[in-house]
Each structure stands twice: as C-alpha cells, then as structure tokens.
Design a protein around this motif. Structure first.
Motif, PDB file in Angstrom:
ATOM      1  N   ALA A  65      91.629  24.051  57.218  1.00  0.00           N
ATOM      2  CA  ALA A  65      91.988  23.708  55.748  1.00  0.00           C
ATOM      3  C   ALA A  65      91.987  22.106  55.698  1.00  0.00           C
ATOM      4  CB  ALA A  65      93.527  24.093  55.497  1.00  0.00           C
ATOM      5  N   SER A  66      92.402  21.481  56.389  1.00  0.00           N
ATOM      6  CA  SER A  66      92.202  19.695  56.320  1.00  0.00           C
ATOM      7  C   SER A  66      90.870  19.476  56.185  1.00  0.00           C
ATOM      8  CB  SER A  66      93.106  19.272  57.420  1.00  0.00           C
ATOM      9  OG  SER A  66      92.584  19.062  58.597  1.00  0.00           O
ATOM     10  N   VAL A  67      89.989  20.138  57.266  1.00  0.00           N
ATOM     11  CA  VAL A  67      88.741  19.762  57.108  1.00  0.00           C
ATOM     12  C   VAL A  67      87.969  20.094  55.833  1.00  0.00           C
ATOM     13  CG1 VAL A  67      86.184  20.524  58.007  1.00  0.00           C
ATOM     14  CG2 VAL A  67      88.214  20.008  59.443  1.00  0.00           C
ATOM     15  N   TRP A  68      88.258  21.024  55.022  1.00  0.00           N
ATOM     16  CA  TRP A  68      87.706  21.524  53.823  1.00  0.00           C
ATOM     17  C   TRP A  68      88.107  20.359  52.729  1.00  0.00           C
ATOM     18  CZ3 TRP A  68      83.139  23.440  54.005  1.00  0.00           C
ATOM     19  CH2 TRP A  68      83.038  24.507  54.892  1.00  0.00           C
ATOM     20  N   ASN A  69      89.667  20.205  52.782  1.00  0.00           N
ATOM     21  CA  ASN A  69      90.164  19.186  51.996  1.00  0.00           C
ATOM     22  C   ASN A  69      89.414  17.722  51.839  1.00  0.00           C
ATOM     23  OD1 ASN A  69      92.190  18.825  49.975  1.00  0.00           O
ATOM     24  ND2 ASN A  69      93.524  18.067  51.372  1.00  0.00           N
ATOM     25  N   CYS A  70      89.403  17.543  53.137  1.00  0.00           N
ATOM     26  CA  CYS A  70      88.779  15.914  53.379  1.00  0.00           C
ATOM     27  C   CYS A  70      87.393  16.167  52.807  1.00  0.00           C
ATOM     28  CB  CYS A  70      88.691  15.379  54.825  1.00  0.00           C
ATOM     29  SG  CYS A  70      90.302  15.242  55.366  1.00  0.00           S
ATOM     30  N   LEU A  71      86.635  17.074  53.361  1.00  0.00           N
ATOM     31  CA  LEU A  71      85.017  17.127  52.784  1.00  0.00           C
ATOM     32  C   LEU A  71      84.790  17.438  51.240  1.00  0.00           C
ATOM     33  CD1 LEU A  71      82.201  17.354  53.751  1.00  0.00           C
ATOM     34  CD2 LEU A  71      82.587  19.868  53.989  1.00  0.00           C
ATOM     35  N   ALA A  72      85.823  18.227  50.598  1.00  0.00           N
ATOM     36  CA  ALA A  72      85.925  18.375  49.175  1.00  0.00           C
ATOM     37  C   ALA A  72      85.992  17.013  48.406  1.00  0.00           C
ATOM     38  CB  ALA A  72      86.911  19.201  48.695  1.00  0.00           C
ATOM     39  N   LEU A  73      87.077  16.243  48.865  1.00  0.00           N
ATOM     40  CA  LEU A  73      87.313  14.944  48.152  1.00  0.00           C
ATOM     41  C   LEU A  73      86.162  14.130  48.449  1.00  0.00           C
ATOM     42  CD1 LEU A  73      89.222  13.309  46.620  1.00  0.00           C
ATOM     43  CD2 LEU A  73      90.406  12.684  48.860  1.00  0.00           C
ATOM     44  N   THR A  74      85.823  13.885  49.642  1.00  0.00           N
ATOM     45  CA  THR A  74      84.360  12.933  49.699  1.00  0.00           C
ATOM     46  C   THR A  74      83.220  13.444  48.789  1.00  0.00           C
ATOM     47  OG1 THR A  74      85.168  12.924  51.906  1.00  0.00           O
ATOM     48  CG2 THR A  74      82.762  12.267  51.664  1.00  0.00           C
ATOM     49  N   LEU A  75      82.920  14.591  48.976  1.00  0.00           N
ATOM     50  CA  LEU A  75      81.724  15.207  47.860  1.00  0.00           C
ATOM     51  C   LEU A  75      82.128  14.794  46.447  1.00  0.00           C
ATOM     52  CD1 LEU A  75      81.037  18.548  49.609  1.00  0.00           C
ATOM     53  CD2 LEU A  75      79.623  16.293  49.892  1.00  0.00           C
ATOM     54  N   TYR A  76      83.509  14.983  45.981  1.00  0.00           N
ATOM     55  CA  TYR A  76      83.683  14.805  44.802  1.00  0.00           C
ATOM     56  C   TYR A  76      83.680  13.345  44.283  1.00  0.00           C
ATOM     57  CZ  TYR A  76      86.936  14.253  40.703  1.00  0.00           C
ATOM     58  OH  TYR A  76      87.487  13.952  39.471  1.00  0.00           O
ATOM     59  N   ASN A  77      84.174  12.251  45.263  1.00  0.00           N
ATOM     60  CA  ASN A  77      84.084  10.987  45.019  1.00  0.00           C
ATOM     61  C   ASN A  77      82.586  10.528  44.916  1.00  0.00           C
ATOM     62  OD1 ASN A  77      87.008  10.621  44.913  1.00  0.00           O
ATOM     63  ND2 ASN A  77      87.173  10.109  47.132  1.00  0.00           N
ATOM     64  N   HIS A  78      81.558  11.020  45.726  1.00  0.00           N
ATOM     65  CA  HIS A  78      80.552  10.742  45.782  1.00  0.00           C
ATOM     66  C   HIS A  78      79.610  11.062  44.534  1.00  0.00           C
ATOM     67  CE1 HIS A  78      80.779   9.238  50.052  1.00  0.00           C
ATOM     68  NE2 HIS A  78      79.532   8.847  49.863  1.00  0.00           N
ATOM     69  N   LEU A  79      79.877  12.352  44.055  1.00  0.00           N
ATOM     70  CA  LEU A  79      79.202  13.004  42.921  1.00  0.00           C
ATOM     71  C   LEU A  79      79.618  12.362  41.639  1.00  0.00           C
ATOM     72  CD1 LEU A  79      78.415  16.570  44.117  1.00  0.00           C
ATOM     73  CD2 LEU A  79      77.025  14.880  44.082  1.00  0.00           C
ATOM     74  N   ILE A  80      81.057  12.300  41.429  1.00  0.00           N
ATOM     75  CA  ILE A  80      81.605  11.949  40.335  1.00  0.00           C
ATOM     76  C   ILE A  80      81.729  10.387  39.978  1.00  0.00           C
ATOM     77  CG2 ILE A  80      83.717  12.140  38.711  1.00  0.00           C
ATOM     78  CD1 ILE A  80      82.045  14.895  39.100  1.00  0.00           C
ATOM     79  N   PHE A  81      81.854   9.648  40.836  1.00  0.00           N
ATOM     80  CA  PHE A  81      81.942   8.379  40.959  1.00  0.00           C
ATOM     81  C   PHE A  81      80.884   7.502  41.402  1.00  0.00           C
ATOM     82  CE2 PHE A  81      86.337  10.017  40.965  1.00  0.00           C
ATOM     83  CZ  PHE A  81      86.881   9.771  39.647  1.00  0.00           C
ATOM     84  N   ILE A  82      80.416   7.545  42.507  1.00  0.00           N
ATOM     85  CA  ILE A  82      79.545   6.809  43.460  1.00  0.00           C
ATOM     86  C   ILE A  82      78.117   6.963  42.871  1.00  0.00           C
ATOM     87  CG2 ILE A  82      78.490   6.181  45.591  1.00  0.00           C
ATOM     88  CD1 ILE A  82      81.157   6.843  47.010  1.00  0.00           C
TER      89      ILE A  82
END
Length: 251
Positions: A65-82
């Motif tokens: 659960a923590s792995v997917w949580n971290c991965l989802a936030l990383t992908l979100y930040n890269h796609l939406i902001f970076i």
C-alpha cells in the motif's frame, strides 16, 4: 577524449534529447531504476534474515500500500507539475548540444560543485521548513509521513517541495555553465544519492562507508532525521550540520 564516444552516441539521439518529454522521461526512468534494487531487498528482507540485518529499522517492513501510495504521488507530481514546466523551459530555452564532450576532470569537478551547492541549498531549505511551523505543516510534513524510510519515499513530497528542490538541482548546472553531459551525470548522481538516503539500509558498499572521516552522512544520517526530526538536515554531507550543531550520529 574519454567521454567523446559516449557523447557522440547520445548526439545520435539528439531529437530525443531536444524533446520536451525527455527531462520527465529521464528523471522518472532513472529514479525508478534506482529504486528497484531496494524494493527487491524489501521483498527479501521479509523472508531472509541476512538481508534484514542491514535494515536500519529492523522491526519495520514496507507494505505494498505504501509502495503504490509513493509511486502514485511521484507520477502525479511529474505529470501535473514538472512536465508543464519542462515544456515551458523547452520553449523559452532551446537545448544546445555541442559537438565536443567535456574533459573528464572538468566534468567530475563540476558535478562535485553542483552536489555541494545542492547540499547547501537543501540544508537551508530543510532547516527553514523545520524551524518555521507554518512551513512544516503546510509543505514538509507530508514527506515525514513515513518515519521508516524506503527507496520510494525519496520523492514522497508535495508539489512545492518537489518543485523547489528540483529548481535547485536544475539551476546549479545552468549557473556553472555545465556541458549537457555534465548536467545529465549530475542528475543521475543526485537521484542515486537521494534514493540511497531513503533506502532504509546500511549496506557494506553504501556511499557513507566509502567516503572517510564522517564527511558524508548517507542513509544512516537521513534515517535518523526521519526518526529524530530535530537533527541531520543536510541531505548528503555532514559539514553544515556540524557547523549548525544539528548533527546526530549513532555510535
């Protein structure tokens, strides 16, 4: 001339290097590649005491659960902001690719200077976000969700933290006038050190064991920061924490 074959090979893919998609693809692929070995160790540590003995917090375990949580936030930040910012940067500052590679000593020296600058900038930024309660609550508290770190927690941060630290990393090679190959090597080294800082393991070949005299903190140093948040604010080296009286190292 040692680096010229590498740079000539990369120039053969110049259309990719000039693409606005490349910075996001590059940072994400390098980051996830570096995380994978530690995720494998997390799997093995549940069943193999030989691996678990190297965990900094041996009682902890990494959940999927923590792995997917971290991965989802990383992908979100890269796609939406970076990604939008890299497109804007691509539009405003075209990528220049010189024909000649940098001399190896010049590359190594500039990578070291970039790391030292980033370490200083991150120390000041980190210290401020712990000393000012509003900054901690609003921006930095999310990164401290996990007191037991694992590789993917390296980028478990909100948009402000991700973008501000990313700005430091991107600005330093630009300020120094670094060759694009030097910039790429710095990003690779910086990403590796950040992942290793958060990996949760004290391995025999870890960077802090290779650099003498306690000059480099590494995973032991940063894991203690997540446990005792009043200490160890510098991401890599120990000199700023020594000078500020915020260095804490277990015997």
């Amino acid at each position: 001339m040692l680096l010229q074959p590498v740079w000539s090979f990369l120039l053969g893919h110049s259309s990719l290097l000039r693409s606005p998609f490349f910075p996001v693809f590059f940072s994400l692929s390098v980051y996830l590649t570096f995380c994978l070995p530690f995720l494998l160790l997390d799997l093995l540590s549940c069943r193999w005491n030989l691996v678990r003995r190297y965990k900094l917090q041996s009682q902890s375990s990494v959940s999927w659960a923590s792995v997917w949580n971290c991965l989802a936030l990383t992908l979100y930040n890269h796609l939406i902001f970076i990604f939008p910012l890299t497109v804007l940067n691509w539009y405003l500052r075209p990528v220049l690719l010189p024909l000649e590679a940098p001399p190896l000593p010049h590359l190594l020296a500039q990578v070291l200077v970039c790391l030292l600058l980033f370490d200083f900038q991150s120390f000041i930024w980190h210290l401020a976000h712990h000393k000012v309660p509003w900054l901690y609550r609003t921006f930095h508290k999310l990164h401290h969700t996990y007191t037991s770190t694992s590789a993917l927690t390296a980028e478990y941060s909100g948009a402000w933290e991700t973008l501000s630290l990313g700005l430091f990393a991107a600005a330093n090679p630009l300020l120094l006038g670094c060759h694009p190959l030097t910039e790429m090597v710095f990003f690779i080294v910086n990403i590796w050190l950040s992942v290793e800082d958060h990996c949760g393991y004290d391995l025999p070949w870890a960077t802090h064991r290779l650099i003498p005299f306690g000059l480099y903190g590494g995973s032991r140093h940063h894991d203690l920061h997540h446990l005792k948040s009043k200490y160890n604010y510098a991401p890599y080296f120990t000199h700023w924490d020594r000078l500020a009286g915020t260095l804490y190292m277990e015997d």
